[in-house]
Design a protein around this motif. Structure first.
Motif, PDB file in Angstrom:
ATOM      1  N   GLN A 154       5.925  -4.229  16.815  1.00 48.00           N
ATOM      2  CA  GLN A 154       6.283  -5.456  16.716  1.00 48.00           C
ATOM      3  C   GLN A 154       6.837  -6.423  18.056  1.00 48.00           C
ATOM      4  N   LYS A 155       6.181  -7.615  18.228  1.00 55.52           N
ATOM      5  CA  LYS A 155       6.952  -8.330  19.183  1.00 55.52           C
ATOM      6  C   LYS A 155       8.076  -8.851  18.676  1.00 55.52           C
ATOM      7  N   PRO A 156       9.181  -8.619  19.811  1.00 52.22           N
ATOM      8  CA  PRO A 156      10.554  -9.061  19.389  1.00 52.22           C
ATOM      9  C   PRO A 156      10.568 -10.564  19.377  1.00 52.22           C
ATOM     10  N   ARG A 157      11.356 -11.312  18.511  1.00 49.84           N
ATOM     11  CA  ARG A 157      11.470 -12.643  18.606  1.00 49.84           C
ATOM     12  C   ARG A 157      11.807 -13.304  19.859  1.00 49.84           C
ATOM     13  N   ASN A 158      12.650 -12.765  20.572  1.00 52.34           N
ATOM     14  CA  ASN A 158      13.063 -13.403  21.823  1.00 52.34           C
ATOM     15  C   ASN A 158      12.090 -13.227  23.047  1.00 52.34           C
ATOM     16  N   ILE A 159      11.082 -12.644  22.820  1.00 50.50           N
ATOM     17  CA  ILE A 159       9.857 -12.289  23.972  1.00 50.50           C
ATOM     18  C   ILE A 159       8.697 -13.185  23.461  1.00 50.50           C
ATOM     19  N   LYS A 160       8.352 -14.041  24.417  1.00 53.78           N
ATOM     20  CA  LYS A 160       7.420 -15.041  24.355  1.00 53.78           C
ATOM     21  C   LYS A 160       6.007 -14.552  23.942  1.00 53.78           C
ATOM     22  N   ARG A 161       5.680 -13.412  24.956  1.00 53.32           N
ATOM     23  CA  ARG A 161       4.184 -12.676  24.793  1.00 53.32           C
ATOM     24  C   ARG A 161       4.558 -11.377  25.409  1.00 53.32           C
ATOM     25  N   LEU A 162       3.705 -10.451  24.893  1.00 59.47           N
ATOM     26  CA  LEU A 162       3.705  -9.053  25.382  1.00 59.47           C
ATOM     27  C   LEU A 162       2.458  -8.758  26.075  1.00 59.47           C
ATOM     28  N   GLY A 163       2.681  -8.227  27.329  1.00 60.12           N
ATOM     29  CA  GLY A 163       1.644  -7.786  28.153  1.00 60.12           C
ATOM     30  C   GLY A 163       0.998  -6.710  27.969  1.00 60.12           C
ATOM     31  N   ALA A 164       0.444  -5.758  28.913  1.00 62.87           N
ATOM     32  CA  ALA A 164       0.016  -4.595  29.071  1.00 62.87           C
ATOM     33  C   ALA A 164       0.972  -3.487  28.105  1.00 62.87           C
ATOM     34  N   PHE A 165       0.402  -2.725  27.133  1.00 63.67           N
ATOM     35  CA  PHE A 165       1.371  -1.780  26.519  1.00 63.67           C
ATOM     36  C   PHE A 165       0.701  -0.487  26.781  1.00 63.67           C
ATOM     37  N   VAL A 166       1.350   0.619  27.258  1.00 61.89           N
ATOM     38  CA  VAL A 166       1.110   2.069  27.443  1.00 61.89           C
ATOM     39  C   VAL A 166       2.067   3.010  26.829  1.00 61.89           C
ATOM     40  N   TRP A 167       1.554   4.095  26.928  1.00 65.28           N
ATOM     41  CA  TRP A 167       2.462   5.389  26.544  1.00 65.28           C
ATOM     42  C   TRP A 167       3.218   5.892  27.676  1.00 65.28           C
ATOM     43  N   ALA A 168       4.600   6.090  27.572  1.00 64.46           N
ATOM     44  CA  ALA A 168       5.313   6.883  28.545  1.00 64.46           C
ATOM     45  C   ALA A 168       5.218   8.076  28.659  1.00 64.46           C
ATOM     46  N   ASN A 169       5.369   8.671  27.129  1.00 65.85           N
ATOM     47  CA  ASN A 169       5.415  10.167  26.614  1.00 65.85           C
ATOM     48  C   ASN A 169       5.189  10.069  25.341  1.00 65.85           C
ATOM     49  N   ASP A 170       5.115  11.184  24.776  1.00 59.32           N
ATOM     50  CA  ASP A 170       4.725  11.530  23.226  1.00 59.32           C
ATOM     51  C   ASP A 170       5.633  10.606  22.283  1.00 59.32           C
ATOM     52  N   SER A 171       6.894  10.216  22.525  1.00 60.77           N
ATOM     53  CA  SER A 171       7.928   9.419  21.879  1.00 60.77           C
ATOM     54  C   SER A 171       8.080   8.039  22.452  1.00 60.77           C
ATOM     55  N   VAL A 172       7.652   7.758  23.619  1.00 59.76           N
ATOM     56  CA  VAL A 172       8.169   6.238  24.053  1.00 59.76           C
ATOM     57  C   VAL A 172       7.113   5.740  24.687  1.00 59.76           C
ATOM     58  N   HIS A 173       7.049   4.204  24.494  1.00 59.05           N
ATOM     59  CA  HIS A 173       5.689   3.597  24.765  1.00 59.05           C
ATOM     60  C   HIS A 173       6.591   2.259  25.828  1.00 59.05           C
ATOM     61  N   VAL A 174       5.735   1.780  26.586  1.00 60.07           N
ATOM     62  CA  VAL A 174       6.321   0.937  27.660  1.00 60.07           C
ATOM     63  C   VAL A 174       5.287  -0.334  27.407  1.00 60.07           C
ATOM     64  N   CYS A 175       6.149  -1.489  27.395  1.00 57.66           N
ATOM     65  CA  CYS A 175       5.324  -2.831  27.304  1.00 57.66           C
ATOM     66  C   CYS A 175       5.768  -3.746  28.644  1.00 57.66           C
ATOM     67  N   TYR A 176       4.882  -4.603  29.000  1.00 55.76           N
ATOM     68  CA  TYR A 176       5.566  -5.451  30.118  1.00 55.76           C
ATOM     69  C   TYR A 176       5.456  -6.870  29.321  1.00 55.76           C
ATOM     70  N   ALA A 177       6.661  -7.413  29.486  1.00 54.05           N
ATOM     71  CA  ALA A 177       6.833  -8.740  28.882  1.00 54.05           C
ATOM     72  C   ALA A 177       7.127  -9.703  30.074  1.00 54.05           C
ATOM     73  N   PRO A 178       5.992 -10.364  30.350  1.00 57.51           N
ATOM     74  CA  PRO A 178       5.976 -11.340  31.675  1.00 57.51           C
ATOM     75  C   PRO A 178       6.963 -12.522  31.506  1.00 57.51           C
ATOM     76  N   ASN A 179       7.243 -13.028  32.898  1.00 58.20           N
ATOM     77  CA  ASN A 179       8.081 -14.205  32.812  1.00 58.20           C
ATOM     78  C   ASN A 179       6.715 -15.526  32.402  1.00 58.20           C
ATOM     79  N   PHE A 180       7.069 -16.013  31.156  1.00 61.56           N
ATOM     80  CA  PHE A 180       6.145 -16.815  30.678  1.00 61.56           C
ATOM     81  C   PHE A 180       6.070 -18.436  31.216  1.00 61.56           C
ATOM     82  N   THR A 181       7.484 -18.893  31.550  1.00 68.08           N
ATOM     83  CA  THR A 181       7.698 -20.252  31.950  1.00 68.08           C
ATOM     84  C   THR A 181       8.154 -20.218  33.400  1.00 68.08           C
ATOM     85  N   GLY A 182       8.886 -19.374  34.068  1.00 68.86           N
ATOM     86  CA  GLY A 182       9.119 -19.312  35.282  1.00 68.86           C
ATOM     87  C   GLY A 182      10.834 -19.375  35.138  1.00 68.86           C
TER      88      GLY A 182
END
Length: 331
Positions: A154-182
């Motif tokens: 799920q996208k956190p409420r305080n994050i406007k948009r989720l970018g790329a979403f990848v797996w770091a290892n079997d139990s952790v994933h990494v997502c890029y939350a870009p700067n949406f407005t500056g």
């Protein structure tokens, strides 16, 4: 000056020299770990890059098109049993040895197993054999290869948009939350399998807000790739490729673009036509001997590579027109 005072001065001097030598060596080692890639020189000396320059052999597998016709923006992943093809609004599974079509994984639409969009940056999790797609609620769907939705991140409420979403290892994933407005803070979000955000890393990517215009570069704003069981990351308006380690980013490669580097802080005041006069370096992956990338310049896409053995960069003389990069809507 007595003997005790002389010994104290000598001991202090030795400590100072040791400290300065250690600091100097540490500083030099840090510089040596960052490899500079001169894109300006490589573009000025464009050349034909032959397949034989980068490959020793080629295996040809024809994918069945009887039940599937693969569209644009294709990403292809191969494991010992399967070929996974992710394209625009398509997720297909083929047999590794024969290219026989097996099934579509999920489907575009609002149905129970439907997704809103497919992902272009590492959508296939080789470890878990799952595929990530975008949901209609701006969350991330994880599909099994049989088409079942296994999990929704799920996208956190305080994050406007989720970018790329990848797996770091079997139990952790990494997502890029870009700067949406500056004014936002671009960051990496670390998810566990329970859908909890367990850590974040700020990337300090900021730009001047333009109230009348915003351009989205989608997943290319923050690009991930995997090599040698490690995870790497680069932002579109940052020169550096970083390795993602626990709670920190470690620089590995730095691209030199000189006057062709766009002004990151003024990015949303640069028109699409003006942007074509800058180097945009995208789409990375790495092998034992090469780092591969794409140079987007003058509305043309050119393949590039950095030879890690020779420490030289090359840009291909062949090109293709960029028909989609600068057509992403502004809002």
């Amino acid at each position: 000056m007595n003997r005790k005072e002389r010994m104290l001065i000598l001991y202090s001097t030795i400590l100072l020299i040791t400290f300065l030598s250690f600091f100097s060596c540490k500083k030099n080692r840090k510089k040596e770990t960052i490899r500079e890639i001169n894109v300006v020189s490589a573009y000025e000396n464009r050349r034909i890059i032959k397949l034989s320059d980068i490959a020793q052999s080629v295996e040809y597998i024809q994918l069945s098109s009887r039940d599937s016709l693969v569209g644009v923006a294709r990403q292809i992943f191969i494991d010992p049993e399967n070929i996974i093809v992710v394209a625009f609004k398509q997720q297909f599974l083929f047999r590794r040895k024969t290219g026989e079509f097996i099934r579509e994984i999920g489907q575009f639409g609002r149905g129970p197993n439907g997704y809103r969009f497919t992902r272009i940056n590492l959508p296939y999790n080789e470890s878990r054999k799952t595929i990530y797609s975008g949901s209609w609620k701006e969350d991330v769907l994880e599909y099994a290869l049989d088409g079942r939705v296994l999990k929704v991140f799920q996208k956190p409420r305080n994050i406007k948009r989720l970018g790329a979403f990848v797996w770091a290892n079997d139990s952790v994933h990494v997502c890029y939350a870009p700067n949406f407005t500056g004014d936002d803070t671009a960051k990496l979000l670390f998810y566990n399998r329970k859908n909890d955000i367990i850590s974040t890393i700020s990337t300090n990517d900021r730009f001047e807000r333009n109230p009348n215009r915003y351009i989205s570069w989608g997943e290319k704003e923050g690009w991930f790739y995997r090599f040698d069981n490690r995870l790497f990351f680069k932002e579109l308006f940052n020169d550096t490729i970083f390795e993602i380690k626990y709670k920190k980013l470690v620089p590995k490669y730095e691209f030199f673009s000189d006057k062709y580097k766009p002004d990151s802080y003024k990015r949303n005041y640069i028109t699409n036509e003006e942007m074509k006069s800058f180097y945009l370096i995208e789409n990375f992956f790495e092998s034992a001997n090469f780092l591969f990338f794409t140079l987007n310049y003058k509305g043309e896409l050119r393949a590039g590579l950095f030879d890690k053995r020779k420490k030289e960069a090359y840009i291909t003389d062949s090109k293709k027109a960029d028909s989609f990069f600068f057509n992403i809507p502004c809002f």
